[in-house]
Motif scaffolding. Structure first.
Motif, PDB file in Angstrom:
ATOM      1  N   SER A 106     -12.950   2.001   2.331  1.00  0.00           N
ATOM      2  CA  SER A 106     -13.679   2.335   3.702  1.00  0.00           C
ATOM      3  C   SER A 106     -12.828   1.850   4.773  1.00  0.00           C
ATOM      4  N   ALA A 107     -12.115   0.606   4.559  1.00  0.00           N
ATOM      5  CA  ALA A 107     -11.523  -0.127   5.752  1.00  0.00           C
ATOM      6  C   ALA A 107     -10.354   0.494   5.859  1.00  0.00           C
ATOM      7  N   GLY A 108      -9.617   0.984   4.852  1.00  0.00           N
ATOM      8  CA  GLY A 108      -8.297   1.674   5.000  1.00  0.00           C
ATOM      9  C   GLY A 108      -8.352   2.980   5.271  1.00  0.00           C
ATOM     10  N   PHE A 109      -9.443   3.687   5.161  1.00  0.00           N
ATOM     11  CA  PHE A 109      -9.538   5.122   5.562  1.00  0.00           C
ATOM     12  C   PHE A 109     -10.118   5.410   6.627  1.00  0.00           C
ATOM     13  N   PHE A 110     -11.020   4.698   7.180  1.00  0.00           N
ATOM     14  CA  PHE A 110     -11.709   4.916   8.369  1.00  0.00           C
ATOM     15  C   PHE A 110     -11.423   3.994   9.497  1.00  0.00           C
ATOM     16  N   LYS A 111     -10.721   4.348  10.366  1.00  0.00           N
ATOM     17  CA  LYS A 111     -10.075   3.488  11.318  1.00  0.00           C
ATOM     18  C   LYS A 111     -11.276   2.692  11.967  1.00  0.00           C
ATOM     19  N   ARG A 112     -12.366   3.488  12.239  1.00  0.00           N
ATOM     20  CA  ARG A 112     -13.378   2.668  13.192  1.00  0.00           C
ATOM     21  C   ARG A 112     -14.130   1.496  12.308  1.00  0.00           C
ATOM     22  N   LEU A 113     -13.929   1.490  11.072  1.00  0.00           N
ATOM     23  CA  LEU A 113     -14.634   0.641  10.132  1.00  0.00           C
ATOM     24  C   LEU A 113     -13.538  -0.687   9.791  1.00  0.00           C
ATOM     25  N   ASP A 114     -12.494  -0.286  10.212  1.00  0.00           N
ATOM     26  CA  ASP A 114     -11.149  -1.355   9.780  1.00  0.00           C
ATOM     27  C   ASP A 114     -11.488  -2.300  10.249  1.00  0.00           C
ATOM     28  N   GLY A 115     -11.587  -2.596  11.629  1.00  0.00           N
ATOM     29  CA  GLY A 115     -11.449  -4.004  12.453  1.00  0.00           C
ATOM     30  C   GLY A 115     -12.717  -4.847  11.617  1.00  0.00           C
ATOM     31  N   ALA A 116     -14.060  -4.266  11.502  1.00  0.00           N
ATOM     32  CA  ALA A 116     -15.281  -5.040  11.277  1.00  0.00           C
ATOM     33  C   ALA A 116     -15.144  -5.440   9.653  1.00  0.00           C
ATOM     34  N   LEU A 117     -14.534  -4.558   8.878  1.00  0.00           N
ATOM     35  CA  LEU A 117     -14.366  -5.002   7.263  1.00  0.00           C
ATOM     36  C   LEU A 117     -13.343  -5.806   7.100  1.00  0.00           C
ATOM     37  N   LEU A 120     -14.625  -9.243   7.882  1.00  0.00           N
ATOM     38  CA  LEU A 120     -15.335  -9.738   6.932  1.00  0.00           C
ATOM     39  C   LEU A 120     -14.642 -10.194   5.779  1.00  0.00           C
ATOM     40  N   ILE A 121     -13.694  -9.375   5.447  1.00  0.00           N
ATOM     41  CA  ILE A 121     -12.554  -9.835   4.214  1.00  0.00           C
ATOM     42  C   ILE A 121     -12.042 -11.202   4.647  1.00  0.00           C
ATOM     43  N   ASP A 122     -11.602 -11.326   5.789  1.00  0.00           N
ATOM     44  CA  ASP A 122     -10.860 -12.653   6.258  1.00  0.00           C
ATOM     45  C   ASP A 122     -11.732 -13.783   6.021  1.00  0.00           C
ATOM     46  N   ALA A 123     -13.069 -13.265   6.754  1.00  0.00           N
ATOM     47  CA  ALA A 123     -14.040 -14.663   6.731  1.00  0.00           C
ATOM     48  C   ALA A 123     -14.467 -15.142   5.345  1.00  0.00           C
ATOM     49  N   MET A 124     -14.400 -14.091   4.227  1.00  0.00           N
ATOM     50  CA  MET A 124     -14.955 -14.613   2.861  1.00  0.00           C
ATOM     51  C   MET A 124     -13.744 -15.308   2.405  1.00  0.00           C
ATOM     52  N   MET A 125     -12.597 -14.915   2.612  1.00  0.00           N
ATOM     53  CA  MET A 125     -11.306 -15.490   1.834  1.00  0.00           C
ATOM     54  C   MET A 125     -11.001 -16.879   2.663  1.00  0.00           C
ATOM     55  N   ALA A 126     -11.735 -17.074   3.683  1.00  0.00           N
ATOM     56  CA  ALA A 126     -11.488 -18.424   4.436  1.00  0.00           C
ATOM     57  C   ALA A 126     -12.101 -19.594   3.678  1.00  0.00           C
ATOM     58  N   PHE A 127     -13.285 -19.251   2.723  1.00  0.00           N
ATOM     59  CA  PHE A 127     -13.981 -20.301   2.263  1.00  0.00           C
ATOM     60  C   PHE A 127     -13.217 -20.284   0.975  1.00  0.00           C
ATOM     61  N   ARG A 164      -7.096  -2.072   0.665  1.00  0.00           N
ATOM     62  CA  ARG A 164      -7.004  -1.619   2.136  1.00  0.00           C
ATOM     63  C   ARG A 164      -5.554  -1.337   2.526  1.00  0.00           C
ATOM     64  N   ALA A 165      -4.711  -2.261   2.186  1.00  0.00           N
ATOM     65  CA  ALA A 165      -3.322  -2.332   2.268  1.00  0.00           C
ATOM     66  C   ALA A 165      -2.893  -0.940   1.706  1.00  0.00           C
ATOM     67  N   SER A 166      -3.088  -0.661   0.553  1.00  0.00           N
ATOM     68  CA  SER A 166      -2.537   0.495  -0.307  1.00  0.00           C
ATOM     69  C   SER A 166      -2.971   1.986   0.531  1.00  0.00           C
ATOM     70  N   THR A 167      -4.349   1.641   0.814  1.00  0.00           N
ATOM     71  CA  THR A 167      -5.028   2.950   1.523  1.00  0.00           C
ATOM     72  C   THR A 167      -4.254   3.327   2.780  1.00  0.00           C
ATOM     73  N   LEU A 168      -3.962   2.242   3.635  1.00  0.00           N
ATOM     74  CA  LEU A 168      -3.431   2.473   4.814  1.00  0.00           C
ATOM     75  C   LEU A 168      -1.834   3.080   4.804  1.00  0.00           C
ATOM     76  N   VAL A 169      -1.204   2.759   3.718  1.00  0.00           N
ATOM     77  CA  VAL A 169       0.056   3.530   3.387  1.00  0.00           C
ATOM     78  C   VAL A 169       0.015   4.935   3.218  1.00  0.00           C
ATOM     79  N   ILE A 170      -1.164   5.077   1.976  1.00  0.00           N
ATOM     80  CA  ILE A 170      -1.072   6.263   1.193  1.00  0.00           C
ATOM     81  C   ILE A 170      -1.855   7.262   2.354  1.00  0.00           C
ATOM     82  N   ARG A 171      -2.576   6.769   3.049  1.00  0.00           N
ATOM     83  CA  ARG A 171      -3.376   7.989   3.763  1.00  0.00           C
ATOM     84  C   ARG A 171      -2.338   8.622   4.872  1.00  0.00           C
ATOM     85  N   GLU A 172      -1.533   8.261   4.985  1.00  0.00           N
ATOM     86  CA  GLU A 172      -0.346   8.800   5.902  1.00  0.00           C
ATOM     87  C   GLU A 172       0.765   9.661   5.231  1.00  0.00           C
TER      88      GLU A 172
END
Length: 285
Positions: A106-117, A120-127, A164-172
């Motif tokens: 969802s984060a990698g394919f939909f640009k509108r959701l990328d920022g929020a998701l 969220l990923i960064d926040a969870m991995m900060a703990f 997400r990282a892989s999807t950002l590359v493949i979708r293009e």
């Protein structure tokens, strides 16, 4: 030539076993898994059968791996506990992969959701993993199901970040654009053209999460916030044996060795899968 395909490229198994440690690790892990799955047929006695006379008996002819403080056979408990520990590891690996794939795609394919998701990923991995797991288990309660849910939430961001990282590359890539031009639906593109091409890193990361989850469960059980103490796991066995370390150190060492060998085997298998599934590494090998 034997061991190569008709195209002249090495086969998957040749690449997987290019490291000598990988087949050994795979054989050891399969052996551990088999012993635990068939514990009902292999275990010499009921894991909960007590014998006051046999308490803290060291390894010997009567008890191959000794007896615990309640006179229960350590070997039998080790095998039955392995079912739970391995089951938790597998459950966490599967559930966290499903959650991570959903968030990452969802984060990698939909640009509108990328920022929020992504936040969220960064926040969870900060703990720190163990602190977040303790907090979640404290909220959900100590049970096998809740431990699996808590650890799945903890490790899902690892999968999500990779997806997400892989999807950002493949979708293009051109074939995705071609699928769009041909009228393929968004879900069809996501699953048939994107997800199918990023399964390799997901599988590799899944083996690592399997190992991490087993260690995390042992840590939670040792701290007394994991699986219910009445359910034997390798972590609860260590927790039960720690107060007898001066009298019967084997109560800690035996389940500790089981955890260490299983986790090391999974890590080596994951390294082998990474080498075999990464085309760049495959060419080098």
């Amino acid at each position: 030539m034997a061991g190569t395909s008709f195209a002249g490229e090495p086969k998957f198994l040749d690449l997987l076993f290019s490291r000598r440690a990988v087949p050994v690790a795979l054989a050891i892990f399969v052996l551990i898994l088999t012993l635990c799955v068939f514990a009902g047929f292999i275990a010499p006695s009921d894991p909960d059968r007590m014998s006051v006379r046999s308490r803290l008996t060291p390894p010997g002819a009567d008890f191959w791996l000794g007896a615990d403080a309640f006179g229960r056979d350590v070997l039998s408990r080790l095998l039955y506990a392995g079912r739970v520990s391995l089951g938790i590891g597998l459950g966490v690996a599967l559930i966290s992969s499903v959650i991570g794939i959903a968030i990452g795609l969802s984060a990698g394919f939909f640009k509108r959701l990328d920022g929020a998701l992504s936040r969220l990923i960064d926040a969870m991995m900060a703990f720190p993993d163990i602190l977040l797991a303790i907090a979640l288990v404290s909220i959900l309660g100590g049970s096998m199901v809740n431990v699996i849910i808590a650890l799945s939430i903890v490790y899902a961001p690892r999968i999500a970040r990779i997806v997400r990282a892989s999807t950002l590359v493949i979708r293009e890539l051109p074939y995705v654009e071609a699928a769009r031009a041909l009228g393929s639906s968004t879900l069809s593109i996501m699953f048939n053209h994107v997800l199918r091409n990023i399964l390799s890193p997901i599988i590799v990361q899944g083996t690592f999460i399997f190992a991490y989850a087993m260690l995390a469960e042992a840590g939670l059980s040792f701290l007394g916030v994991g699986v219910d103490p009445s359910t034997p796991t390798w972590g609860t066995m260590i927790n039960e044996g720690r107060q007898y370390i001066d009298q019967a150190a084997f109560l800690i060492f035996i389940p500790g060795i089981a955890i260490s060998v299983s986790v090391l085997s999974l890590q080596l298998i994951g390294d082998g899968l990474r080498d075999a599934m990464d085309p760049r590494l495959a060419k080098e090998l």
